[in-house]
Design a protein around this motif. Structure first.
Motif, PDB file in Angstrom:
ATOM      1  N   GLU A   1       0.832  -1.206   0.000  1.00  0.00           N
ATOM      2  CA  GLU A   1       0.000   0.000   0.000  1.00  0.00           C
ATOM      3  C   GLU A   1       0.867   1.257   0.000  1.00  0.00           C
ATOM      4  O   GLU A   1       0.604   2.214  -0.723  1.00  0.00           O
ATOM      5  CB  GLU A   1      -0.919  -0.015   1.225  1.00  0.00           C
ATOM      6  N   LEU A   2       1.924   1.233   0.797  1.00  0.00           N
ATOM      7  CA  LEU A   2       2.840   2.380   0.886  1.00  0.00           C
ATOM      8  C   LEU A   2       3.577   2.610  -0.433  1.00  0.00           C
ATOM      9  O   LEU A   2       3.716   3.747  -0.881  1.00  0.00           O
ATOM     10  CB  LEU A   2       3.854   2.149   2.011  1.00  0.00           C
ATOM     11  N   LEU A   3       4.055   1.549  -1.050  1.00  0.00           N
ATOM     12  CA  LEU A   3       4.928   1.661  -2.216  1.00  0.00           C
ATOM     13  C   LEU A   3       4.199   1.749  -3.550  1.00  0.00           C
ATOM     14  O   LEU A   3       4.799   2.112  -4.558  1.00  0.00           O
ATOM     15  CB  LEU A   3       5.892   0.472  -2.241  1.00  0.00           C
ATOM     16  N   ALA A   4       2.918   1.415  -3.575  1.00  0.00           N
ATOM     17  CA  ALA A   4       2.177   1.349  -4.840  1.00  0.00           C
ATOM     18  C   ALA A   4       2.242   2.650  -5.639  1.00  0.00           C
ATOM     19  O   ALA A   4       2.338   2.619  -6.866  1.00  0.00           O
ATOM     20  CB  ALA A   4       0.725   0.953  -4.582  1.00  0.00           C
ATOM     21  N   SER A   5       2.205   3.789  -4.972  1.00  0.00           N
ATOM     22  CA  SER A   5       2.221   5.068  -5.696  1.00  0.00           C
ATOM     23  C   SER A   5       3.536   5.296  -6.446  1.00  0.00           C
ATOM     24  O   SER A   5       3.594   6.106  -7.368  1.00  0.00           O
ATOM     25  CB  SER A   5       1.944   6.233  -4.745  1.00  0.00           C
ATOM     26  N   LEU A   6       4.584   4.573  -6.070  1.00  0.00           N
ATOM     27  CA  LEU A   6       5.866   4.688  -6.781  1.00  0.00           C
ATOM     28  C   LEU A   6       5.852   3.927  -8.101  1.00  0.00           C
ATOM     29  O   LEU A   6       6.733   4.105  -8.931  1.00  0.00           O
ATOM     30  CB  LEU A   6       7.008   4.146  -5.914  1.00  0.00           C
ATOM     31  N   GLU A   7       4.864   3.045  -8.272  1.00  0.00           N
ATOM     32  CA  GLU A   7       4.786   2.183  -9.444  1.00  0.00           C
ATOM     33  C   GLU A   7       6.127   1.497  -9.701  1.00  0.00           C
ATOM     34  O   GLU A   7       6.711   1.617 -10.778  1.00  0.00           O
ATOM     35  CB  GLU A   7       4.328   2.970 -10.676  1.00  0.00           C
ATOM     36  N   PRO A   8       6.634   0.769  -8.711  1.00  0.00           N
ATOM     37  CA  PRO A   8       7.962   0.184  -8.856  1.00  0.00           C
ATOM     38  C   PRO A   8       8.039  -0.852  -9.972  1.00  0.00           C
ATOM     39  O   PRO A   8       7.091  -1.601 -10.192  1.00  0.00           O
ATOM     40  CB  PRO A   8       8.218  -0.472  -7.497  1.00  0.00           C
ATOM     41  N   VAL A   9       9.160  -0.848 -10.652  1.00  0.00           N
ATOM     42  CA  VAL A   9       9.419  -1.871 -11.649  1.00  0.00           C
ATOM     43  C   VAL A   9       9.823  -3.166 -10.941  1.00  0.00           C
ATOM     44  O   VAL A   9       9.565  -4.256 -11.437  1.00  0.00           O
ATOM     45  CB  VAL A   9      10.484  -1.402 -12.671  1.00  0.00           C
ATOM     46  N   ALA A  10      10.440  -3.015  -9.760  1.00  0.00           N
ATOM     47  CA  ALA A  10      10.887  -4.198  -9.006  1.00  0.00           C
ATOM     48  C   ALA A  10      11.079  -3.854  -7.540  1.00  0.00           C
ATOM     49  O   ALA A  10      11.314  -2.700  -7.186  1.00  0.00           O
ATOM     50  CB  ALA A  10      12.202  -4.723  -9.580  1.00  0.00           C
ATOM     51  N   LEU A  11      10.971  -4.895  -6.700  1.00  0.00           N
ATOM     52  CA  LEU A  11      11.408  -4.823  -5.307  1.00  0.00           C
ATOM     53  C   LEU A  11      12.674  -5.665  -5.249  1.00  0.00           C
ATOM     54  O   LEU A  11      12.696  -6.788  -5.760  1.00  0.00           O
ATOM     55  CB  LEU A  11      10.360  -5.402  -4.357  1.00  0.00           C
ATOM     56  N   ALA A  12      13.721  -5.138  -4.651  1.00  0.00           N
ATOM     57  CA  ALA A  12      14.991  -5.858  -4.559  1.00  0.00           C
ATOM     58  C   ALA A  12      15.252  -6.261  -3.116  1.00  0.00           C
ATOM     59  O   ALA A  12      14.950  -5.512  -2.186  1.00  0.00           O
ATOM     60  CB  ALA A  12      16.131  -4.983  -5.073  1.00  0.00           C
ATOM     61  N   TYR A  13      15.814  -7.456  -2.944  1.00  0.00           N
ATOM     62  CA  TYR A  13      16.141  -7.965  -1.615  1.00  0.00           C
ATOM     63  C   TYR A  13      17.302  -8.944  -1.758  1.00  0.00           C
ATOM     64  O   TYR A  13      17.642  -9.369  -2.853  1.00  0.00           O
ATOM     65  CB  TYR A  13      14.920  -8.641  -0.972  1.00  0.00           C
ATOM     66  N   THR A  14      17.903  -9.289  -0.631  1.00  0.00           N
ATOM     67  CA  THR A  14      19.048 -10.198  -0.660  1.00  0.00           C
ATOM     68  C   THR A  14      18.616 -11.630  -0.398  1.00  0.00           C
ATOM     69  O   THR A  14      17.626 -11.881   0.292  1.00  0.00           O
ATOM     70  CB  THR A  14      20.119  -9.805   0.379  1.00  0.00           C
ATOM     71  N   ALA A  15      19.387 -12.546  -0.950  1.00  0.00           N
ATOM     72  CA  ALA A  15      19.150 -13.971  -0.713  1.00  0.00           C
ATOM     73  C   ALA A  15      19.203 -14.223   0.786  1.00  0.00           C
ATOM     74  O   ALA A  15      20.032 -13.644   1.496  1.00  0.00           O
ATOM     75  CB  ALA A  15      20.204 -14.803  -1.433  1.00  0.00           C
ATOM     76  N   GLY A  16      18.314 -15.033   1.260  1.00  0.00           N
ATOM     77  CA  GLY A  16      18.281 -15.351   2.684  1.00  0.00           C
ATOM     78  C   GLY A  16      17.505 -14.364   3.526  1.00  0.00           C
ATOM     79  O   GLY A  16      17.381 -14.531   4.737  1.00  0.00           O
ATOM     80  N   ASP A  17      16.959 -13.329   2.906  1.00  0.00           N
ATOM     81  CA  ASP A  17      16.141 -12.354   3.638  1.00  0.00           C
ATOM     82  C   ASP A  17      14.969 -13.107   4.265  1.00  0.00           C
ATOM     83  O   ASP A  17      14.253 -13.835   3.574  1.00  0.00           O
ATOM     84  CB  ASP A  17      15.629 -11.301   2.658  1.00  0.00           C
ATOM     85  N   PRO A  18      14.760 -12.955   5.591  1.00  0.00           N
ATOM     86  CA  PRO A  18      13.657 -13.681   6.228  1.00  0.00           C
ATOM     87  C   PRO A  18      12.279 -13.242   5.719  1.00  0.00           C
ATOM     88  O   PRO A  18      11.283 -13.916   5.965  1.00  0.00           O
ATOM     89  CB  PRO A  18      13.828 -13.370   7.716  1.00  0.00           C
ATOM     90  N   HIS A  19      12.215 -12.134   4.997  1.00  0.00           N
ATOM     91  CA  HIS A  19      10.946 -11.623   4.484  1.00  0.00           C
ATOM     92  C   HIS A  19      10.805 -11.844   2.974  1.00  0.00           C
ATOM     93  O   HIS A  19      10.001 -11.171   2.317  1.00  0.00           O
ATOM     94  CB  HIS A  19      10.796 -10.139   4.819  1.00  0.00           C
ATOM     95  N   THR A  20      11.570 -12.795   2.436  1.00  0.00           N
ATOM     96  CA  THR A  20      11.562 -13.048   0.995  1.00  0.00           C
ATOM     97  C   THR A  20      10.157 -13.290   0.454  1.00  0.00           C
ATOM     98  O   THR A  20       9.752 -12.663  -0.524  1.00  0.00           O
ATOM     99  CB  THR A  20      12.475 -14.246   0.645  1.00  0.00           C
ATOM    100  N   GLU A  21       9.421 -14.187   1.066  1.00  0.00           N
ATOM    101  CA  GLU A  21       8.088 -14.509   0.554  1.00  0.00           C
ATOM    102  C   GLU A  21       7.166 -13.292   0.610  1.00  0.00           C
ATOM    103  O   GLU A  21       6.404 -13.038  -0.319  1.00  0.00           O
ATOM    104  CB  GLU A  21       7.473 -15.691   1.309  1.00  0.00           C
ATOM    105  N   ALA A  22       7.249 -12.521   1.686  1.00  0.00           N
ATOM    106  CA  ALA A  22       6.429 -11.315   1.797  1.00  0.00           C
ATOM    107  C   ALA A  22       6.790 -10.321   0.693  1.00  0.00           C
ATOM    108  O   ALA A  22       5.909  -9.681   0.109  1.00  0.00           O
ATOM    109  CB  ALA A  22       6.609 -10.684   3.170  1.00  0.00           C
TER     110      ALA A  22
END
Length: 160
Positions: free
Chosen positions: A105-126
């Motif tokens: 909800e917070l990020l939607a207005s940015l219309e992101p092309v991608a969300l980036a995260y690191t391997a092993g991030d405990p919030h990967t699925e989210a």
């Protein structure tokens, strides 16, 4: 999901960049080479990288009373100085407001092309679910082994 109607908010630390960005969110308390490489790798894909830094209250609730080491304002300033970062915003809201839907909800207005995260991030699925909900890609980058803020702080404390 939002708790008691409370939501996450974002305040830009400087100008908001133009274009559809790659979004990264996190604490970024003590910047280290792993952070720098991750942000550089994301920027090399050709889109502006914007970083959402969790505010001090949220970090303290999640990581304990000794954190963050640096204030959100200082963390935002350091990140904004990196060549690979196009913009930084500070995320505020009650610490318990932290579901992927809240971030989407917070990020939607940015219309992101991608969300980036690191391997092993405990919030990967989210993060994958949030990216999908916004029509963005989910980009996973390798982690720089033996480089974490927690490990750095532990090493520094053991010196004293």
């Amino acid at each position: 999901m939002a708790v008691g109607g409370q939501r996450l908010t974002a305040a830009w630390a400087g100008p908001r960049p133009d274009g559809r960005p790659v979004v990264v969110t996190g604490v970024f308390d003590v910047l280290h080479v792993g952070h720098v490489r991750f942000l550089r790798d994301a920027a090399e894909r050709g889109f502006p990288v914007v970083v959402g830094v969790e505010n001090d209250e949220r970090v303290r609730a999640w990581k304990g009373p000794g954190r963050p080491v640096n204030t959100a304002t200082e963390r935002a300033e350091v990140l904004a100085a990196l060549r690979s970062v196009a913009g930084v915003f500070v995320i505020s809201g009650p610490p318990e407001v932290s579901a992927w839907q809240d971030y989407s909800e917070l990020l939607a207005s940015l219309e992101p092309v991608a969300l980036a995260y690191t391997a092993g991030d405990p919030h990967t699925e989210a993060k994958r679910l949030g990216a999908e909900a916004m029509g963005a890609l989910a980009w996973e980058f390798g982690i720089t082994e033996a480089h974490s803020t927690s490990a750095m702080l532990e090493a520094i404390t053991s010196l004293g």
